[in-house]
Design a protein around this motif. Structure first.
Motif, PDB file in Angstrom:
ATOM      1  N   CYS A 876      46.558  65.070   5.053  1.00 27.58           N
ATOM      2  CA  CYS A 876      46.113  64.180   6.024  1.00 27.58           C
ATOM      3  C   CYS A 876      45.181  63.240   5.514  1.00 27.58           C
ATOM      4  N   PRO A 877      45.646  61.867   5.569  1.00 25.15           N
ATOM      5  CA  PRO A 877      44.569  60.752   4.557  1.00 25.15           C
ATOM      6  C   PRO A 877      43.243  60.695   5.687  1.00 25.15           C
ATOM      7  N   VAL A 878      43.278  60.680   6.979  1.00 27.83           N
ATOM      8  CA  VAL A 878      42.271  60.816   7.637  1.00 27.83           C
ATOM      9  C   VAL A 878      41.452  61.804   8.215  1.00 27.83           C
ATOM     10  N   ASN A 879      41.389  62.965   7.591  1.00 32.16           N
ATOM     11  CA  ASN A 879      40.856  64.071   8.096  1.00 32.16           C
ATOM     12  C   ASN A 879      41.091  64.426   9.402  1.00 32.16           C
ATOM     13  N   THR A 882      41.374  69.738  10.082  1.00 34.71           N
ATOM     14  CA  THR A 882      40.827  70.281   9.087  1.00 34.71           C
ATOM     15  C   THR A 882      40.428  71.997   9.419  1.00 34.71           C
TER      16      THR A 882
END
Lengths: 1032, 215, 471
Positions: A876-879, A882
């Motif tokens: 995921c590029p935007v966190n 998690t």
């Protein structure tokens, strides 16, 4: 207490409630207009029209909704009203970067007692299906019932529920519910509608009542929904006292009549069976769907689950059945016979046991046909097994089998001493003993034709639709001068009745009901009636020569009459526990009436010929009464994974013989009727046999759902076909001699699982007990794998789940529970069929293994596995996703930009994406079912199972403010709570005596796709069956 | 004759500066703006339908916060007082005052007063008052000196960064529970050390994983 | 003018075709190369332009629908989270590569023959990357939050996740675009100046004058120009490799059967150059015809490019071979199934198209006849790009449609919007190319002049001296 525990709000007078409407509805309503006052629709627009040309858009969409669709029901009280506001708040999704206008806050004028804004309230209540009650515990948020759960105190269901119960909330907020009292100007000229009110009807009944009373109610007939309500019974008596000549009938198309008649044959008394499977070592199910999570089965299902929990306790279930039911799917061994062949098998079994078991030797039973070698082998093996387990075995028979088969089973059970242990026999608790159409129609027809009947009151569910084609119920009703229909929807029956009264939903009404064992519960309302609906009791009481009482007063009056002193204290406990003490009826141990039985056995069983049809209940809409319950329609059928439609289900062999395939349409003709239906071949079905689920093909709901659409793809349901159109009153269960041929057409079926086998992969495991003892298949599929990375050390709570595939019947109650708890949108047939875009966070993967005629079925509930090394996270590029410090795989909607990379990289494919603005379509009424603790996801956002994190956090905060750790079992996920067999456990691995930890250490434990080393927090327990080696 | 005059050189240089400078400036301005009170909507007095003056009720009358905001310590929501609460006093005092006309109307017609929201968190944020109040975060810490506000306004930026900073390092913002509603309490000594003790005493365990606030 | 090759017909067939046919002075070169810029647009050009405009319109509509209703208007499903959109993205980025390769790498290798085509190829790069750039932006569920992808100090104290290949993409592609743009523009400056000077009316002179940034062609200018050019060439060279390497990481880094493989970087780069050159040929063939550039873009140029196409084609073929071999060698069931499914499953047609176009077809270039035949190379170059598009489809969609759990094997069918986006980007690309051909110096005139001088001063016909002529 009632007033304090459940404060019935003083109904704001019309003026006031009207004047508050704008605020109330502004949010939901504006969703259809252009610029909402608040709510996330602010920041998005659903279509260009909406953005550029509001007026046009409005007119475009006006069509989608029935008139005064967005009206908020009149007479809302403040609690709903805050509730609605809450809904709009909850709906107000993700408006991070848009200028929000000032929101109004509406406080109560008088704070209801016990009400803490922001905290849920739980009320114990109950509901009944076909007169059999289930104890419920309903969660209300600011006056809106939002979640239904089983009442843990209830002795029968002990907290568990079926899918039907879970969907009660959405059926309450069903925009297509009947909303207005309606009368046709005259019975002869239906069509010209005159709206009327309950008041006028009541006055008419009171005045005419005096008339009718003169001849003792000669012309009064009541066709009731089967009911076991004690106060209802009292009402009936009162009515009969005033009108001695009036007659009460009950109608239910799917009913227990055969079982009860069987008891009369076997014991000479009418009795209703229920099963205690926890004590049954050997279970023989003759076309019986014991594990179908109906109110009467919930106890048995739990018992069965207990017996599958540990290998030492493993029982043995034989299923001899025509279609593949969830019971057959969960059985250790299956034998497929046509419905008509079951009786022969049962007789043979009786004869076989007659040799060894005392008490049966008197009975001579001729199978009436020569049994195949396999059958004989089975008969012998089963007989030996049964005889070996006196008083710890059970023979159960399905509702559609004729009485004599039930009688045979009763005979075997009582001879084996199972009666009172595994087989509980209770007196019939419904007011009318029988409810099948044959028991009332001829008599009523005679009277109607003779012009005797002046008034007919119908509270049974939709008899016009749910009745065999050869009986003209509609015509019958039309002939009656005054016919009053009380029903949930303005449906087929309402169309022909002179009066239609909207029925109150069980969550809107005061009443009482009884479970199979007689346990009585109070039904208390969670909300004021949304529309001007009445309850059956209101209607009946209009026939009494007594002043009108509120349902509440009537109920209290009845019970205080029964209890006498100290009633108020009792009443409070009843309401809080949801149970009325001292109402259970002891199970009976009647003696076998050998003569009656042998007489029944003397007549040779009817022989089926040609293709046989069985009319079976549908796992989603039952007999059709849940046809407009969107959550159930979208719930995949436990066996076929079919949504939104029913299909003609047959064995693959038969399909081959007919030269048809999945989705090709066949024409079925029997008794001069022809029906076209799409084919769905299913493994394990008997040959020359077609199962037709009833309850579909309602002209009433052409588009299935009132929801709007996107790009001309309406979120709607398939209409299916009406199986009742082939049913005759002579053969309600099954009929033989049907002609079947391909119709040369096709029909789309929306299945959520196309591949039915495991394609030779080790995804889910199953072994027989012997094999497992020799060499467990799961050794390879658990435990740590080598890794380059140092594993993370977790401290504090470590949330984890366990799923026991050996207990899972696939009934899918969990799926609906998840939908209800997590605001999961409904996407409709088109989106499922064309795009596989169903949004269910939890699905049940169902795999067939082995021979297609005798398949082994493995159910694998599949939801986010909460991997410690989650493949979704690092991509995921935007966190936005998690791992929490407690091992939860968190999905942050407001951070998600929707690259869908996580879903691509998820090996379990449990992530769901909001491809369209599913929730943008939600009407105000349905928004009331929203759970305010869960964000309503917007378009373009990924979502998935969260382990019900909202429940974790709520419990955590409660515990921490009280300064104590979270207790084992204090957090219960929605799916776990609903599961009738307790196949799901949830807890923390940090607690040494947590059940979940025990499951994780279990010898049957395995991880799905273990070789990927994702270290899932969800552990599975493999399926271990216990077949009879003789039949292997 | 030359195609371009001398001054065009300047123009060309300038245009280069503008070309590259503008986006930089615009973006940095935007990023500044979201941090200013304009961006966070701080210090905006929200006028209520009824002139309710916290100054008067809190400092003059010395009414404690929890007298009206009853559920602040047991529920996610602090609770807006029901009209009955207002009337419990104003049935006697100022019972004729024209200011309170709307309150009486609401009470007798049984229709709620429409207050206007001041602290408006996005709907995907699940803030819970009770846990904060029970772990020693005082009202004044986030809401400011309400006792000095004629009309309540939002003093904290209420940005995620602001929340997270405290969740990462709560000590300076803790106070003894008995002073939780006090508007004037000051730690005697270093707030760090005082806070550290309180944190131990109340077992304060702030969490920073996403689902703490987003569900 | 008449086909200049007629002149070479008499030559010894063993001698390669010269790089510039005929004798020119700077003036005549300028005049011949800018001819088409001054000329009125031809009917052919106008028709082509109209068509490409239509295509662009379709793009506009598709984009509006996508933004208005959401990704739901595409054919994507669960499990096919990525499909048509990402296929187009990778395909376009690949096409871009030829430009950079020609202008940078061939420049460093002192390949004389590049001079005539580099400008052209660079322009293509930029337009291709523009088309490519559309897709990642569009295909997010909430494009209005795409700025989350950039690292900036946010008031949420959150940063992008640098572990994710998508974050790398953002940098890779934007850097690539910027450098290509600069490189292209730098090369254009002297030619704009030439255009300016050759312009007849004031308006044009003003416009070209501004574009040429006051270029006077002084020795100092040339000096700075050369060093800047060399510098950018050096910068651009690694980018040729890096961009598609990083794009390939999007897949190689995941654990999906068919994606999770280490050979993707070289294999993707080879594929990129392969498709890029094919696209250059596809455009050069008509361009040299209609813009009267045959004397500087000779068959020799085309032949050299065809050689490269064949070479890279074989690299790609090797990539396929290894993929399949490793899948088999791993003995991993999902991997094995994946490749079996590609060849035999629902999408086998696309798989075999890929195999034919990318592996079989380029082999025709073993024959000089094919290498130098205009019709053949035109058809082949188009088919090669069809093949490369299919390759992306095979890799992305089929892998997703047949991953780990049999319960989630699902099918994929694109919607009209998907198709609209592909057609639309092709339309937009063509439109930009046509405008470029019409209004910009399609040939690096200054460089060609330089080459012309070199050839002239060599005193011998350059083609007699292979060292100098290159290729």
């Amino acid at each position: 207490m009632s007033d304090s525990r459940f404060p019935l709000p003083v109904l704001g007078d019309e003026k006031s409630s009207a004047s508050v409407e704008p605020e109330v509805v502004s949010a939901p309503q504006s969703e259809a207009t252009t610029v909402p006052d608040h709510g996330y629709h602010k920041s998005y627009w659903r279509s260009l029209e909406q953005k550029l040309n509001p007026e046009k858009y409005k007119s475009l969409n006006a069509r989608e909704f029935p008139p005064n669709y967005f009206d908020v029901p009149k007479g809302v009280d403040r609690r709903e009203f805050i509730g609605l506001l809450g809904a709009s708040m909850a709906l107000a999704g993700l408006t991070a970067c848009s200028e929000k206008p000032v929101e109004p806050i509406l406080a109560y004028t008088k704070n209801p007692e016990h009400m803490v804004v922001g905290d849920p309230l739980h009320y114990a209540t109950a509901w009944s299906l076909r007169g059999v009650g289930t104890g419920l515990l309903v969660t209300a948020r600011e006056g809106r019932p939002v979640k239904v759960e089983g009442n843990p105190e209830h002795p029968v269901n002990k907290g568990s529920t079926g899918a039907y119960d879970q969907a009660l909330t959405i059926s309450l907020y069903d925009p297509k519910r009947g909303q207005h009292v309606r009368r046709t100007a005259s019975a002869t000229k239906p069509g010209d509608i005159v709206t009327a009110s309950w008041r006028t009807l009541r006055e008419q009944l009171v005045t005419q009542g005096a008339e009718w009373a003169k001849d003792g109610g000669e012309g009064l007939r009541f066709l009731m929904e089967p009911s076991s309500s004690p106060s209802g019974g009292d009402l009936r008596e009162k009515v009969l006292k005033r009108f001695p000549k009036a007659k009460f009938y009950a109608h239910a198309q799917l009913n227990h009549d055969n079982a009860i008649q069987g008891a009369e044959l076997a014991f000479g008394t009418a009795l209703h069976p229920s099963y205690a499977l926890e004590d049954a070592d050997v279970v023989v199910a003759l076309d019986a769907d014991l594990l179908e999570p109906l109110p009467e089965n919930l106890g048995a299902t739990r018992g069965w689950g207990e017996r599958r929990s540990e290998l030492s306790k493993l029982n043995r279930v034989y299923a001899i059945e025509s279609r593949l039911s969830i019971t057959g799917a969960s059985a250790d061994q299956r034998l497929r016979l046509k419905p008509s062949e079951i009786e022969g098998f049962a007789r043979a079994l009786l004869a076989e046991l007659g040799g060894s078991v005392a008490g049966l030797n008197g009975l001579s039973a001729q199978p009436g046909r020569t049994l195949s070698d396999t059958e004989q082998k089975w008969v012998k093996a089963i007989a030996r097994d049964l005889a070996g387990k006196p008083s710890r075995s059970l023979v159960a028979v399905g509702e559609t089998q004729p009485p004599v088969v039930h009688a045979i089973a009763y005979a075997i059970n009582s001879a084996l001493g199972n009666v009172g242990t595994t087989l509980q026999l209770h007196p019939v608790l419904t007011h009318e003993k029988y409810s099948s159409v044959g028991t009332w129609y001829p008599e009523l027809k005679e009277d109607v034709d003779a012009g005797k009947v002046k008034a007919l009151v119908i509270t049974a569910w939709n008899p016009v639709y749910a009745s065999p084609f050869d009986l003209d119920v509609a015509g019958l009703i039309k002939k009656v001068p005054l016919s009053i229909y009380l029903g949930s929807h303005d449906d087929e029956t309402a169309k022909v009745a002179t009066w239609y009264l909207p029925a109150q939903h069980t969550l809107e009404t005061w009443g009482d009901t009884r479970a199979v064992d007689g346990t009585a519960s109070i039904i208390q309302p969670l909300i004021r009636p949304l529309f001007d609906g009445q309850s059956e009791h209101d209607l009946l009481s209009a026939f009494l020569d007594a002043p009108e009482q509120t349902a509440y007063d009537r109920l209290r009056a009845f019970w205080s009459g029964k209890v006498g002193l100290g009633f108020d204290a009792k009443w409070e406990t009843w309401l809080s526990t949801g149970l009325i003490d001292g109402q259970t009826v002891p199970a009976q141990r009647p003696a076998l009436n050998a003569r009656g039985l042998s007489q029944a056995l003397a007549t040779a069983p009817a022989q089926g010929s040609g293709v046989e049809l069985a009319f079976v209940p549908d796992y989603r809409v039952f007999d059709g009464r849940f046809a407009n319950v969107t959550w159930l329609q979208e719930m995949p059928d436990p066996i076929t994974k079919l949504t939104w439609d029913n299909a003609a289900m047959m064995s693959p062999g038969m399909a081959k013989k007919l030269g048809v395939d999945r989705e090709s349409v066949i024409a079925i003709s029997v008794n001069g009727q022809t029906l076209e239906a799409p084919v769905l071949p299913v493994p394990g079905y008997a040959d020359d046999f077609i199962a037709l689920p009833v309850g579909y093909g309602r002209e009433l709901f052409p588009s299935g759902l009132p929801l709007g659409g996107v790009l001309g793809n309406p979120v709607n349901g398939g209409t299916g076909f009406n199986a009742y159109a082939l049913q005759t009153s002579a053969a309600l269960g099954f009929v033989s001699g049907a002609q079947v041929k391909a119709a040369g057409k096709t029909y789309d079926l929306a299945l959520t699982q196309d591949h039915w086998t495991m394609e030779g992969r080790e995804v889910s495991f199953s072994q027989t007990l012997a094999e497992f003892k020799k060499e467990p298949a799961v050794e390879e599929s658990r435990g740590p794998l080598p890794t380059l990375l140092a594993p993370v050390v977790y401290e504090g709570y470590q949330w984890a789940m366990g799923v026991d595939t050996n207990r899972c019947t696939g009934c899918s109650a969990c799926v609906v529970a998840c939908v209800a708890e997590n605001n999961i949108p409904v996407v409709g047939k088109h989106q499922i069929h064309r795009f596989n875009r169903e949004m269910h966070w939890m699905r049940i993967d169902r795999y067939f293994a082995g021979d297609e005629n005798e398949p082994e079925v493995i159910n694998q509930p599949m939801m986010c596995q909460h991997c410690e090394a989650a493949p979704c996270e690092y991509v995921c590029p935007v966190n936005a996703t998690t791992t929490s410090d407690e091992g939860l795989n968190e999905m942050v909607y407001n951070r998600c930009i929707g690259t869908r990379y996580c879903s691509n990289n998820c090996p379990y494919k449990v992530r769901r994406f909001n491809y369209l603005h599913w929730n943008g379509e939600k009407p105000a009424l349905e928004q009331m079912a929203m759970n305010p603790d869960v964000t309503v996801r917007a378009r373009g956002v990924m979502e998935k199972c969260t382990y019900c994190v909202q429940r974790i956090e709520r419990t955590r905060i409660k515990a921490r403010t009280e300064g104590r750790p979270i207790k084992e079992g204090e957090i219960v996920t929605a799916c776990q709570q609903a599961c009738p067999t307790h196949a799901i456990s949830f807890g923390t691995l940090s607690d040494q005596n947590s059940e979940t930890l025990a499951w994780h250490k279990d010898e049957r434990r395995y991880d799905v796709l273990h070789e990927l080393n994702t270290r899932p927090r969800t552990a599975y327990l493999m399926r271990v069956t216990n077949p009879n080696p003789e039949l292997a | 004759m030359a195609l371009f005059n001398r001054w065009t050189n300047t123009v060309s240089r300038l245009s280069v500066v503008v070309l590259f400078g503008t986006p930089v400036v615009l973006i940095s301005l935007l990023m500044l703006w979201v941090r200013t009170p304009y961006g966070t909507k701080q210090y905006r007095e929200v006028l209520q339908p009824i002139q309710f003056d916290h100054r008067h009720h809190v400092s003059d009358e010395g009414i404690e916060c929890r007298y009206c905001h009853t559920t602040v310590d047991k529920s996610p929501s602090a609770g807006i007082p029901s009209t009955t609460v207002c009337m419990s006093c104003h049935a006697q005092i100022w019972s004729k005052s024209p200011y309170l006309q709307m309150v009486r109307e609401a009470y007798f017609t049984d229709r709620p007063i429409q207050w206007r929201r001041v602290h408006n968190l996005p709907d995907y944020v699940y803030f819970n008052h009770s846990i904060h109040v029970n772990k020693g975060v005082g009202c004044v810490t986030c809401h400011g000196r309400v006792d000095e506000m004629p009309a309540v306004n939002q003093v904290a930026p209420l940005t995620m960064g602001w929340c997270v900073e405290c969740h990462r390092h709560p000590e300076p913002n803790l106070r003894p529970l008995e002073y939780i509603t006090s508007m004037t309490w000051k730690p005697n000594g270093d707030p760090e050390t005082v806070g550290a003790e309180l944190a131990k005493k109340y077992n304060v365990h702030t969490r920073t994983s996403c689902t703490t606030c987003h569900r | 003018m008449a086909d200049p090759h007629a002149a070479t017909a008499a030559m010894d067939p063993l001698e390669p075709v010269p790089l510039i046919i005929g004798q020119y002075t700077d003036a005549t070169l300028t005049q011949s190369l800018f001819g088409h810029v001054w000329a009125k647009p031809t009917k052919g050009w106008l028709i082509m332009f109209a068509l490409s405009l239509m295509g662009t319109g379709i793009l506009g509509i598709s984009v509006v629908i996508t933004l208005g209703w959401g990704i739901g208007t595409w054919g994507n499903t669960i499990p096919m989270g990525w499909a048509w959109g990402i296929v187009n993205f990778v395909w376009w980025v690949g096409i871009g590569h030829a430009g950079t390769l020609i202008s940078a790498i061939l420049f460093l290798f002192q390949q004389k023959w590049r001079t005539a085509i580099n400008r052209f190829a660079e322009a293509m790069t930029i337009f291709a990357v523009m088309c490519a750039g559309l897709f990642p932006a569009l295909h997010t569920g909430r494009p209005w939050f795409d700025y989350f992808l950039f690292p900036y100090p946010s008031d949420t104290l959150l940063w992008p996740q640098f572990k994710s290949p998508l974050t790398w993409d953002v940098f890779a592609v934007s850097t690539y675009f910027t450098v290509s743009l600069l490189f292209w523009y730098l090369g254009l400056i002297p030619d704009f100046a030439a255009l300016r000077d050759a312009s007849t009316n004031k308006a044009r002179r003003l416009v070209y004058g501004m574009l040429s940034l006051g270029w006077r062609g002084s020795g100092r200018h040339w000096n700075d120009y050369k060093s800047a050019y060399l510098l950018l060439a050096g910068l651009a060279t690694p980018l040729v490799l890096s961009v598609h390497t990083i794009v390939s990481f999007d897949f190689a880094v995941s654990l999906l059967p068919g994606w999770h493989t280490t050979i993707f970087p070289p294999y993707f780069v080879a594929g990129a150059v392969f498709s890029g050159f094919a696209m250059v040929v596809t455009w050069l063939v008509p361009a040299r015809q209609f813009c009267g550039l045959k004397h500087v873009i000779t068959l020799r140029h085309l032949e050299n490019m065809n050689k490269i196409i064949m070479l890279t084609g074989m690299l790609v073929a090797y990539g396929y071979m290894m993929e399949h071999f490793i899948a088999w060698y791993s003995g991993n069931v999902p991997e094995w199934d994946q490749f079996y499914d590609r060849a035999t499953g629902n999408f086998r047609a696309i798989y075999w198209t890929m195999m034919f176009c990318n592996v079989v077809l380029p082999q025709v270039y073993w024959f000089k006849k094919a290498r130098t035949s205009i019709p053949i190379m035109f058809v082949v170059s188009i088919l090669v790009n069809v093949g490369m598009w299919s390759e992306r489809f095979v890799i992305f969609v089929i892998s997703l449609h047949h991953s780990f759990l049999p319960s989630m094997f699902k099918d994929y069918v694109p919607t009209l919007v998907d198709v609209g986006l592909l057609v639309g980007t092709i339309g937009m690309f063509s439109m930009l190319m046509l405008l470029f051909l019409k209004f910009f110096p399609a040939i690096a005139v200054s460089e060609v002049k330089e080459l012309n001088h070199e050839l002239a001063h060599a005193h011998v016909r350059p083609e007699a001296n292979p060292r100098q002529s290159g290729a």
